[in-house]
Write a protein that holds these residues in place. Structure first.
Motif, PDB file in Angstrom:
ATOM      1  N   LEU A 268       4.379   8.464 -11.070  1.00 29.92           N
ATOM      2  CA  LEU A 268       4.744   7.764 -12.300  1.00 29.92           C
ATOM      3  C   LEU A 268       3.618   7.885 -13.324  1.00 29.92           C
ATOM      4  CD1 LEU A 268       6.456   4.533 -10.972  1.00 29.92           C
ATOM      5  CD2 LEU A 268       7.510   6.626 -11.790  1.00 29.92           C
ATOM      6  N   PRO A 269       3.925   8.242 -14.568  1.00 31.84           N
ATOM      7  CA  PRO A 269       2.888   8.560 -15.551  1.00 31.84           C
ATOM      8  C   PRO A 269       2.034   7.385 -15.982  1.00 31.84           C
ATOM      9  CG  PRO A 269       5.059   8.523 -16.580  1.00 31.84           C
ATOM     10  CD  PRO A 269       5.283   8.418 -15.107  1.00 31.84           C
ATOM     11  N   VAL A 270       2.583   6.155 -16.005  1.00 23.27           N
ATOM     12  CA  VAL A 270       1.827   5.012 -16.511  1.00 23.27           C
ATOM     13  C   VAL A 270       1.362   4.106 -15.376  1.00 23.27           C
ATOM     14  CG1 VAL A 270       1.892   2.987 -17.984  1.00 23.27           C
ATOM     15  CG2 VAL A 270       3.080   5.078 -18.698  1.00 23.27           C
ATOM     16  N   LEU A 271       2.318   3.677 -14.540  1.00 17.97           N
ATOM     17  CA  LEU A 271       1.992   2.733 -13.483  1.00 17.97           C
ATOM     18  C   LEU A 271       1.313   3.400 -12.299  1.00 17.97           C
ATOM     19  CD1 LEU A 271       5.257   0.582 -13.467  1.00 17.97           C
ATOM     20  CD2 LEU A 271       3.093   0.092 -14.605  1.00 17.97           C
ATOM     21  N   GLY A 272       1.519   4.697 -12.137  1.00 13.08           N
ATOM     22  CA  GLY A 272       1.019   5.391 -10.957  1.00 13.08           C
ATOM     23  C   GLY A 272      -0.450   5.200 -10.671  1.00 13.08           C
ATOM     24  N   PRO A 273      -1.348   5.580 -11.582  1.00  8.65           N
ATOM     25  CA  PRO A 273      -2.779   5.513 -11.281  1.00  8.65           C
ATOM     26  C   PRO A 273      -3.259   4.133 -10.850  1.00  8.65           C
ATOM     27  CG  PRO A 273      -2.394   6.820 -13.243  1.00  8.65           C
ATOM     28  CD  PRO A 273      -1.079   6.215 -12.888  1.00  8.65           C
TER      29      PRO A 273
ATOM     30  N   ARG B   7     -12.553   6.427  -9.877  1.00  5.50           N
ATOM     31  CA  ARG B   7     -11.505   6.932 -10.763  1.00  5.50           C
ATOM     32  C   ARG B   7     -11.287   8.424 -10.560  1.00  5.50           C
ATOM     33  NH1 ARG B   7     -12.499   4.048 -16.690  1.00  5.50           N
ATOM     34  NH2 ARG B   7     -12.081   1.901 -16.007  1.00  5.50           N
ATOM     35  N   GLU B   8     -12.363   9.162 -10.371  1.00  4.11           N
ATOM     36  CA  GLU B   8     -12.254  10.604 -10.169  1.00  4.11           C
ATOM     37  C   GLU B   8     -11.469  10.912  -8.896  1.00  4.11           C
ATOM     38  OE1 GLU B   8     -15.136  14.552  -9.630  1.00  4.11           O
ATOM     39  OE2 GLU B   8     -15.978  12.621 -10.254  1.00  4.11           O
ATOM     40  N   LYS B   9     -11.721  10.163  -7.837  1.00  6.30           N
ATOM     41  CA  LYS B   9     -11.002  10.388  -6.580  1.00  6.30           C
ATOM     42  C   LYS B   9      -9.531  10.021  -6.708  1.00  6.30           C
ATOM     43  CE  LYS B   9     -14.998   9.749  -3.523  1.00  6.30           C
ATOM     44  NZ  LYS B   9     -15.559   8.985  -2.387  1.00  6.30           N
ATOM     45  N   VAL B  10      -9.241   8.970  -7.462  1.00  7.78           N
ATOM     46  CA  VAL B  10      -7.849   8.575  -7.673  1.00  7.78           C
ATOM     47  C   VAL B  10      -7.107   9.663  -8.437  1.00  7.78           C
ATOM     48  CG1 VAL B  10      -6.325   6.930  -8.817  1.00  7.78           C
ATOM     49  CG2 VAL B  10      -8.329   6.103  -7.572  1.00  7.78           C
ATOM     50  N   ARG B  11      -7.718  10.163  -9.497  1.00 10.26           N
ATOM     51  CA  ARG B  11      -7.087  11.236 -10.279  1.00 10.26           C
ATOM     52  C   ARG B  11      -6.847  12.476  -9.427  1.00 10.26           C
ATOM     53  NH1 ARG B  11     -10.635   9.390 -14.527  1.00 10.26           N
ATOM     54  NH2 ARG B  11     -12.191  10.936 -13.868  1.00 10.26           N
ATOM     55  N   ASN B  12      -7.818  12.816  -8.605  1.00  5.30           N
ATOM     56  CA  ASN B  12      -7.682  13.993  -7.748  1.00  5.30           C
ATOM     57  C   ASN B  12      -6.581  13.787  -6.709  1.00  5.30           C
ATOM     58  OD1 ASN B  12      -8.802  16.628  -6.565  1.00  5.30           O
ATOM     59  ND2 ASN B  12      -8.952  15.242  -4.822  1.00  5.30           N
ATOM     60  N   TYR B  13      -6.529  12.582  -6.132  1.00 10.16           N
ATOM     61  CA  TYR B  13      -5.495  12.270  -5.135  1.00 10.16           C
ATOM     62  C   TYR B  13      -4.094  12.405  -5.734  1.00 10.16           C
ATOM     63  CZ  TYR B  13      -2.716   9.548  -1.822  1.00 10.16           C
ATOM     64  OH  TYR B  13      -1.741   9.137  -0.942  1.00 10.16           O
TER      65      TYR B  13
ATOM     66  N   LYS C 114       0.830  -1.196   0.000  1.00 13.13           N
ATOM     67  CA  LYS C 114       0.000   0.000   0.000  1.00 13.13           C
ATOM     68  C   LYS C 114       0.866   1.248   0.000  1.00 13.13           C
ATOM     69  CE  LYS C 114      -1.773   1.530   3.787  1.00 13.13           C
ATOM     70  NZ  LYS C 114      -2.573   1.653   5.018  1.00 13.13           N
ATOM     71  N   ASN C 115       1.873   1.290   0.867  1.00  8.19           N
ATOM     72  CA  ASN C 115       2.743   2.456   0.948  1.00  8.19           C
ATOM     73  C   ASN C 115       3.524   2.658  -0.348  1.00  8.19           C
ATOM     74  OD1 ASN C 115       1.929   3.007   3.535  1.00  8.19           O
ATOM     75  ND2 ASN C 115       3.545   1.781   4.464  1.00  8.19           N
ATOM     76  N   LEU C 116       3.981   1.547  -0.940  1.00  7.39           N
ATOM     77  CA  LEU C 116       4.710   1.636  -2.199  1.00  7.39           C
ATOM     78  C   LEU C 116       3.820   2.203  -3.283  1.00  7.39           C
ATOM     79  CD1 LEU C 116       7.233   1.035  -3.894  1.00  7.39           C
ATOM     80  CD2 LEU C 116       6.311  -1.266  -4.292  1.00  7.39           C
ATOM     81  N   ALA C 117       2.580   1.749  -3.319  1.00  7.93           N
ATOM     82  CA  ALA C 117       1.653   2.221  -4.343  1.00  7.93           C
ATOM     83  C   ALA C 117       1.429   3.719  -4.224  1.00  7.93           C
ATOM     84  CB  ALA C 117       0.322   1.469  -4.214  1.00  7.93           C
ATOM     85  N   LEU C 118       1.262   4.204  -3.017  1.00  7.37           N
ATOM     86  CA  LEU C 118       0.999   5.627  -2.833  1.00  7.37           C
ATOM     87  C   LEU C 118       2.225   6.464  -3.170  1.00  7.37           C
ATOM     88  CD1 LEU C 118      -1.109   5.577   0.444  1.00  7.37           C
ATOM     89  CD2 LEU C 118      -1.869   5.474  -1.915  1.00  7.37           C
ATOM     90  N   LYS C 119       3.418   5.958  -2.876  1.00  8.00           N
ATOM     91  CA  LYS C 119       4.636   6.701  -3.163  1.00  8.00           C
ATOM     92  C   LYS C 119       4.925   6.778  -4.662  1.00  8.00           C
ATOM     93  CE  LYS C 119       6.976   5.876   1.235  1.00  8.00           C
ATOM     94  NZ  LYS C 119       8.111   5.219   1.918  1.00  8.00           N
ATOM     95  N   LEU C 120       4.395   5.795  -5.409  1.00  5.57           N
ATOM     96  CA  LEU C 120       4.647   5.763  -6.844  1.00  5.57           C
ATOM     97  C   LEU C 120       3.630   6.581  -7.641  1.00  5.57           C
ATOM     98  CD1 LEU C 120       5.626   2.025  -7.396  1.00  5.57           C
ATOM     99  CD2 LEU C 120       7.134   4.012  -7.396  1.00  5.57           C
TER     100      LEU C 120
END
Length: 384
Positions: A14-19, A37-43, A5-11
Motif C-alpha cells: 500500500l503506497p501510504v499506509l504500508g511503510p 527507515r532504510e531497512k523498512v524501505r528495503n524490505y 504483525k502479519n497484517l502489517a507485513l501483508k499490507l
C-alpha cells in the motif's frame, strides 16, 4: 499481537499506509534496536519485487545466513554433514571475515542466522561474532542441537546478547532422540536447557527467546501430546511439533498433519529476494540448500559492491527462470544454474503440484548429481 504483525507485513504494497504499518510489524518482531527507515524501505521494495518476479532488483537481501562452522558433533541421517556427503571442505570462518560480512550488510539486513551445515556453538568465536552482530544492529538467531559441552555455556550465551535460540530436540527420551539425532545425549541437552533458563531468569532477562523445535517422525510422534507439559517443566518460551523433510518411508509419521515437507514457496523462490548465504569456506552460495561448491556464486570480497553482486548473472538467471523466461540460460552464457534442479518451489498458485503423500524432494544439488542420502535406513532391521 501476531495478527497485527502479519497484517502489517501483508499490507506492505500500500503506497501510504504500508511503510508505517510495516515498520510497526518489524519492530514487534525484531525490536526498535534493529529497525531503521532504510531497512523498512528495503524490505518493502524486496516484497514488491518478489511479487512482480523482477529479474534485476533494486532491493538488497534482508536476511543473512552466516555459517561460521560446517562441522557437527551429530550424525543426523537426513543432513549431508551427518552422512558425510557435504562436498565443501571442513572449515571455520575466520573471526575477522565474519565481522567484515556483518559490517558490509548491516544497513539493509534485519536478521542474521548463524547456522546451516554445522553446530554453531562448536565455534569458540561464535559468542564474539554474535556480540558484534548485535552491536551492528542485527537480530541474532542460532539453531543448535544443544547436545554439547561448552564451559559456562549459559553465561556465554547471555553475555553475547543472542536474541533467539531454536533448539532441535526430536525426542523426550534418549531412546527416541538418538534415532534421528544420532550421537545426541538427551540428559546433556535438557541439562543445558535448564541451566540456560535458570541463568536467564537469574539475570532478569527475556532474551534469548528459547524455542524447542520437535521434528515429527514415526518413531517419536507418540511423544507429541507430552510436548506442552515438557515445555512448561523446562521453562522455555515455546515448544512445538513440526513437519520434517523425510527421505525414507520408515520414518514417515502416521498422523496426517505431520507428513513429509514438500514445498517451501509458491510462484517464485523467496531466497532470491531476501536471503544472502555465506558458507564457512567464505564462498557465497545461491541458497541455504546447496552443499556443493560448484554452484557457488562468489566470495565474501564481492560484497564490497553488494548491489552489483545481488544482480550477478547467476542471481538474475535464477529469478528469470521463475519469472517464466525460457531463455534464462542466456544470462549466464549457457551455464546451468541450481534452480533448474529444485523442486521446493510450487509453480501452482494453490501450492499443489501432485506430490501429496510422497517423500520430501531431494535438495537440488543432490538432484543435479543423481545422489540420494546415505542415511543407512535401508540396511537396518525394521525396528521402527
Amino acid at each position: 499481537m501476531a495478527f497485527k504483525k502479519n497484517l502489517a507485513l501483508k499490507l506492505a504494497p500500500l503506497p501510504v499506509l504500508g511503510p508505517r504499518l510495516v515498520q510497526m510489524g518489524l519492530v514487534r518482531k525484531y525490536g526498535q534496536r534493529v529497525v531503521t527507515r532504510e531497512k523498512v524501505r528495503n524490505y518493502i521494495l524486496a516484497q514488491r519485487e518478489k511479487a512482480l518476479k523482477a529479474v534485476e532488483v533494486k532491493s538488497l537481501p534482508y536476511i543473512l545466513n552466516l555459517d561460521t562452522l560446517n562441522g557437527c558433533n551429530l550424525k543426523c541421517p537426513f543432513c549431508p554433514t551427518g552422512t558425510g556427503q557435504h562436498e565443501r571442505p571442513k572449515a571455520r570462518l575466520p573471526l575477522e571475515h565474519a565481522k567484515n560480512v556483518i559490517d558490509a550488510v548491516k544497513d539493509h539486513v534485519l536478521e542474521v542466522r548463524f547456522y546451516n551445515w554445522g553446530e554453531p556453538f562448536l565455534n569458540p568465536n561464535i559468542f564474539e561474532i554474535i556480540r558484534h552482530a548485535r552491536e551492528a544492529g542485527l537480530y541474532t538467531i542460532i539453531n543448535s542441537n544443544f547436545s554439547i559441552r561448552v564451559d559456562h555455556l549459559a553465561e556465554k550465551i547471555l553475555d553475547s546478547g543472542l536474541d533467539f535460540l531454536s533448539l532441535s530436540v526430536d525426542g523426550l527420551e534418549q531412546g527416541t532422540l538418538e534415532i534421528y539425532r544420532r550421537k545426541a545425549n538427551s540428559e546433556l541437552v535438557f541439562e543445558n536447557v535448564r541451566k540456560l533458563v535458570a541463568a536467564r531468569r537469574g539475570r532478569g532477562l527475556s532474551r534469548p527467546r528459547i524455542e524447542l523445535a520437535f521434528l515429527v517422525f514415526r518413531h517419536n510422534e507418540h511423544e507429541v501430546p507430552r510436548l506442552e507439559a515438557m515445555g512448561k517443566e523446562l521453562g522455555v518460551d515455546h515448544i512445538y511439533p513440526r513437519r520434517a523433510y523425510i527421505f525414507h518411508e520408515s520414518l514417515v509419521p502416521e498422523h496426517p498433519d505431520f507428513q513429509p515437507r514438500q514445498y517451501e514457496f509458491t510462484g517464485t523462490c523467496d531466497f532470491l529476494y531476501q536471503e544472502l548465504t555465506i558458507e564457512a569456506t567464505g564462498s557465497v552460495s545461491p541458497c541455504c540448500t546447496s552443499m556443493s561448491s560448484k554452484w557457488d556464486i562468489g566470495k565474501i570480497q564481492d560484497l564490497e559492491d553488494m548491489r552489483r553482486f545481488w544482480n550477478a548473472p547467476e542471481f538474475r538467471a535464477m529469478r528469470a527462470l521463475y519469472a517464466g523466461d525460457r531463455n534464462f540460460k542466456q544470462i549466464t552464457g549457457g551455464k546451468n544454474i541450481l534452480c533448474q534442479y529444485c523442486s521446493l518451489v510450487s509453480l501452482r498458485p494453490d501450492g499443489a503440484d501432485g506430490r501429496k503423500g510422497k517423500l520430501s524432494p531431494l535438495p537440488p544439488s543432490f538432484v543435479a548429481d543423481g545422489k540420494t542420502y546415505a542415511h543407512g535406513f535401508d540396511n537396518l532391521k525394521a525396528t521402527l
